[in-house]
Design a protein around this motif. Sequence first.
Motif: not given
Lengths: 126, 126
Positions: A70-72, A93-103, B1-8, B81-85
């Motif tokens: 990701s570069g992050n 110190t994060p270089a960008g969003p820490a979460c894979h969702t971009g958050r 990554m379970d994509s459903q869990r990060d968007t629900t 709760v975090d992205c992958d719950q």
Amino acid sequence: MDSQRDTTDQFLPRFDAAGLVTAIVTEAATGTLLMVAHMNAEAIALTRATGQAHFWSRSRGALWRKGETSGNGLMLAEMRVDCDQDALLLRVTPAGPACHTGRRSCFYRRVEADGRLTFLNDDAQD
Amino acid sequence: MDSQRDTTDQFLPRFDAAGLVTAIVTEAATGTLLMVAHMNAEAIALTRATGQAHFWSRSRGALWRKGETSGNGLMLAEMRVDCDQDALLLRVTPAGPACHTGRRSCFYRRVEADGRLTFLNDDAQD
């Protein structure tokens, strides 16, 4: 409770049966919780040697440097250890969003009383 | 990554093989990391129902309410709760020191480059 581990001034990580400790990552400047991951001995050693956070992926069964795709990346400001030495705090110190969702943080949803999740804005995560 | 869990918008904790998720506890007023523990489905349900943090002790194989012996309970202000719950953040108001050592936080030692640990004062833990 292993009383030796909570009073010693020696870093003696207590790895679980899989050889892992829990790693909690916070933003050094704000204290905001960014993510949680796992580290084995090699991930700890690489993080300390390079100053860039490395983890062990349980799902992939592989060592990874956060940001390698990701570069992050996460630059280590300070590492702390908890009383029984089975969890680490990485202040980074994060270089960008820490979460894979971009958050900014992986903890972007609040659990409501009825079991629904409310999505939080990045600036509401402190 | 379970994509459903990060968007629900549904709370669907992803328990590990032992039926647990990681619970990260911070002080609601300051964001300071206090402790890390584990929760099973019953601990989550009791915490949500009573507003007092409950955990699962892996070493004792038992459910416990934080403070049941020490008196230092943790009043829940918010759960996230975090992205992958598979991890929860409990933002709490502590009734006293969160660590069994009498310290505010379990993360009272900094890991130095040479492997020594430096003990931090309670007010240096933010």
